[in-house]
Design a protein around this motif. Structure first.
Motif, short mmCIF file in Angstrom:
data_model
loop_
_atom_site.label_atom_id
_atom_site.label_comp_id
_atom_site.label_asym_id
_atom_site.label_seq_id
_atom_site.Cartn_x
_atom_site.Cartn_y
_atom_site.Cartn_z
N ARG A 1 54.96 34.56 36.73
CA ARG A 1 53.58 34.14 36.47
C ARG A 1 52.82 35.25 35.74
NH1 ARG A 1 51.53 31.98 41.46
NH2 ARG A 1 52.49 30.06 40.74
N ARG A 2 53.00 36.48 36.19
CA ARG A 2 52.35 37.62 35.54
C ARG A 2 52.90 37.80 34.12
NH1 ARG A 2 52.47 41.82 39.27
NH2 ARG A 2 54.72 41.76 39.01
N ARG B 1 51.34 35.21 31.91
CA ARG B 1 49.91 35.51 31.74
C ARG B 1 49.74 36.65 30.73
NH1 ARG B 1 48.52 36.08 36.84
NH2 ARG B 1 48.95 38.30 36.88
N ASN B 2 50.57 37.68 30.85
CA ASN B 2 50.50 38.81 29.93
C ASN B 2 50.94 38.44 28.52
OD1 ASN B 2 49.53 40.50 31.92
ND2 ASN B 2 51.55 41.31 32.44
N LYS C 1 50.13 35.89 26.93
CA LYS C 1 48.94 35.38 26.23
C LYS C 1 48.04 36.50 25.73
CE LYS C 1 48.77 31.29 29.16
NZ LYS C 1 48.02 30.60 30.20
N ASN C 2 48.20 37.70 26.25
CA ASN C 2 47.32 38.83 25.92
C ASN C 2 47.96 39.82 24.97
OD1 ASN C 2 45.32 37.80 27.67
ND2 ASN C 2 46.34 38.73 29.41
#
Length: 161
Positions: free
Chosen positions: A7-8, A11-12, A14-15
């Motif tokens: 999940r992390r 999420r990362n 996308k950044n």
């Protein structure tokens, strides 16, 4: 990679930002010899279409950042995106200029647009992007023939075609 931390990881993803060492200044030391950026360095995009799409979304976000920087780049350059039909690890953004290593500039490719599409979901995803799409059959390290898509925009750099 185990499920823990996925999940992390996504999420990362996308950044993503452009690495600061990339020199778009146009100085004498500012050149690119088939320089490329990959998003999926470990192959998680090969697990499912959902995972592949998340990696592609991040790749195209990063491509937008590169395109913004290239708008002000004072030298002639070539810019394109390569998407491998089967392997997410191979997907990359490319920049190429004249360089002291002597590699050919401009670089030209012949395409095989009659090549059989084996992943229509991927092709449909790419068609909604604002890029011209070309196909080429390439042989991978295992000797298997695969399709690679080359995406570029008219008016951005010297064409690869």
């Amino acid at each position: 990679m185990k499920r823990r931390g996925l999940r992390r990881y996504f999420r990362n993803l996308k950044n993503q930002t452009l690495p600061e060492f990339i020199d778009f200044s146009g100085s004498e030391q500012s050149w690119f010899d088939f320089f490329h950026l990959h998003i999926d360095n470990i192959g998680l995009g090969n697990r499912s279409w959902k995972a592949r799409k998340q990696h592609l979304d991040a790749l195209f976000d990063l491509a937008g950042m590169v395109e913004t920087k290239l708008q002000h780049y004072p030298k002639d350059y070539q810019y394109w995106i390569e998407i491998d039909e089967k392997d997410s690890v191979e997907d990359a953004i490319y920049i190429h200029t004249q360089n002291p290593n002597g590699s050919t500039f401009p670089f030209r490719l012949n395409f095989d647009n009659e090549a059989e599409v084996r992943n229509p979901v991927l092709l449909e995803y790419l068609k909604i992007k604002e890029y011209q799409i070309e196909k080429k059959k390439l042989i991978d390290a295992d000797g298997k023939i695969g399709i690679t898509y080359f995406l570029y925009k008219g008016g951005i750099g010297t064409q690869i075609k």
